[in-house]
Design a protein around this motif. Structure first.
Motif, PDB file in Angstrom:
ATOM      1  N   GLU A 127      11.476   2.680  25.739  1.00  0.00           N
ATOM      2  CA  GLU A 127      11.464   2.060  24.406  1.00  0.00           C
ATOM      3  C   GLU A 127      10.933   0.631  24.473  1.00  0.00           C
ATOM      4  O   GLU A 127      10.094   0.223  23.655  1.00  0.00           O
ATOM      5  CB  GLU A 127      12.889   2.072  23.832  1.00  0.00           C
ATOM      6  CG  GLU A 127      12.973   1.469  22.439  1.00  0.00           C
ATOM      7  CD  GLU A 127      14.367   1.535  21.853  1.00  0.00           C
ATOM      8  OE1 GLU A 127      14.710   0.649  21.027  1.00  0.00           O
ATOM      9  OE2 GLU A 127      15.127   2.463  22.209  1.00  0.00           O
ATOM     10  N   VAL A 128      11.399  -0.123  25.451  1.00  0.00           N
ATOM     11  CA  VAL A 128      10.984  -1.527  25.558  1.00  0.00           C
ATOM     12  C   VAL A 128       9.526  -1.629  26.003  1.00  0.00           C
ATOM     13  O   VAL A 128       8.753  -2.434  25.449  1.00  0.00           O
ATOM     14  CB  VAL A 128      11.911  -2.302  26.520  1.00  0.00           C
ATOM     15  CG1 VAL A 128      11.385  -3.718  26.753  1.00  0.00           C
ATOM     16  CG2 VAL A 128      13.331  -2.354  25.964  1.00  0.00           C
TER      17      VAL A 128
ATOM     18  N   ARG B 294       7.207  -0.822  23.154  1.00  0.00           N
ATOM     19  CA  ARG B 294       7.183  -1.850  22.110  1.00  0.00           C
ATOM     20  C   ARG B 294       6.516  -3.131  22.582  1.00  0.00           C
ATOM     21  O   ARG B 294       5.744  -3.761  21.852  1.00  0.00           O
ATOM     22  CB  ARG B 294       8.619  -2.140  21.654  1.00  0.00           C
ATOM     23  CG  ARG B 294       8.694  -3.119  20.481  1.00  0.00           C
ATOM     24  CD  ARG B 294      10.112  -3.335  20.015  1.00  0.00           C
ATOM     25  NE  ARG B 294      10.937  -3.997  21.014  1.00  0.00           N
ATOM     26  CZ  ARG B 294      11.997  -3.451  21.603  1.00  0.00           C
ATOM     27  NH1 ARG B 294      12.381  -2.228  21.292  1.00  0.00           N
ATOM     28  NH2 ARG B 294      12.697  -4.139  22.499  1.00  0.00           N
ATOM     29  N   GLU B 295       6.767  -3.524  23.838  1.00  0.00           N
ATOM     30  CA  GLU B 295       6.334  -4.838  24.317  1.00  0.00           C
ATOM     31  C   GLU B 295       5.124  -4.795  25.253  1.00  0.00           C
ATOM     32  O   GLU B 295       4.486  -5.821  25.460  1.00  0.00           O
ATOM     33  CB  GLU B 295       7.494  -5.527  25.054  1.00  0.00           C
ATOM     34  CG  GLU B 295       8.765  -5.687  24.235  1.00  0.00           C
ATOM     35  CD  GLU B 295       8.591  -6.654  23.084  1.00  0.00           C
ATOM     36  OE1 GLU B 295       7.651  -7.472  23.130  1.00  0.00           O
ATOM     37  OE2 GLU B 295       9.384  -6.586  22.128  1.00  0.00           O
TER      38      GLU B 295
ATOM     39  N   GLU C 139       6.107   9.049  19.407  1.00  0.00           N
ATOM     40  CA  GLU C 139       6.236   8.672  20.810  1.00  0.00           C
ATOM     41  C   GLU C 139       5.009   9.091  21.606  1.00  0.00           C
ATOM     42  O   GLU C 139       4.559   8.381  22.507  1.00  0.00           O
ATOM     43  CB  GLU C 139       7.492   9.280  21.428  1.00  0.00           C
ATOM     44  CG  GLU C 139       7.778   8.754  22.832  1.00  0.00           C
ATOM     45  CD  GLU C 139       9.093   9.227  23.413  1.00  0.00           C
ATOM     46  OE1 GLU C 139       9.536   8.615  24.408  1.00  0.00           O
ATOM     47  OE2 GLU C 139       9.684  10.190  22.893  1.00  0.00           O
TER      48      GLU C 139
ATOM     49  N   ALA D 127       2.305   6.612  20.815  1.00  0.00           N
ATOM     50  CA  ALA D 127       2.582   5.338  21.481  1.00  0.00           C
ATOM     51  C   ALA D 127       2.321   5.443  22.985  1.00  0.00           C
ATOM     52  O   ALA D 127       1.771   4.513  23.596  1.00  0.00           O
ATOM     53  CB  ALA D 127       4.032   4.931  21.225  1.00  0.00           C
TER      54      ALA D 127
END
Length: 200
Positions: free
Chosen positions: A17-18, A21-22, A102, A105
């Motif tokens: 997840e991190v 996102r980052e 997902e 991403a």
């Protein structure tokens, strides 16, 4: 220790997840530990460093999202009664997997990290499309209504024709409409059958 696999799974989910996102550089192990509700030392007890955490998190994420593709394949009949209908039904399930946020991403992150982490692309290919293609090749090779000399190549052709337009549209902020989705998959399957249908 029953708690250890659960902690590792929580760490890998939080890391995915991190990182998604980052990105790799900006992602913080402190943030990952907090999201997983574990101490930072616990993260390093499971994974040696940030690089190992990154790769392990995405191997787990690949397996998670590719499970839907493999499940769709399990439903594909060995001897279809209505070949076009059954191929379209399978193509819809396969293409639908590419609309998962997902998955989109993950593909975007792979693109940005391909130079620094080429093993990420190899892992995705081996655990996902490559595995699906190999299993699909076995299924297609058994379909007597198809004229197939190279089942693996035929499987890649099917996957490309039935999912590419959906994948392409999924990279846009707007997902394809139901009409666009149906047309993309249906036209792709028809193109595949023009190439491989024994009676075409």
């Amino acid at each position: 220790m029953p708690g250890r696999p659960r902690k590792r799974a929580a760490i890998l989910r939080a890391a995915a997840e991190v990182f998604l996102r980052e990105g790799y550089e900006r992602a913080s192990v402190d943030e990952i530990a907090a999201l997983a509700d574990v101490a930072k030392r616990t993260v390093y007890n499971h994974l040696a460093d940030k690089e190992a955490l990154f790769l392990a998190a995405f191997e787990a994420a690949f397996d998670r999202v590719n499970a839907d593709m493999l499940a769709a394949l399990d439903e594909f009949p060995d001897d279809p009664g209505d070949l076009e209908h059954d191929l379209i039904a399978f193509g819809r399930k396969l293409a639908g997997c590419h609309l998962d946020p997902e998955v989109t991403a993950l593909r975007q992150l792979m693109s940005s990290e391909a130079t620094r982490h080429p093993e990420l692309v190899s892992s995705w290919r081996d655990r996902g499309p490559g595995r699906v293609a190999a299993l699909l090749a076995e299924r297609l090779g058994k379909v007597t209504a198809l004229r197939i000399d190279d089942p693996v190549r035929a499987a890649h052709h099917f996957m490309a024709l039935s999912t590419y337009e959906v994948q392409f549209r999924a990279t846009d902020a707007r997902k394809p409409s139901a009409k666009q989705f149906d047309a993309a998959v249906g036209d792709g399957v028809k193109a595949f059958l023009r190439a491989y249908d024994r009676h075409a």
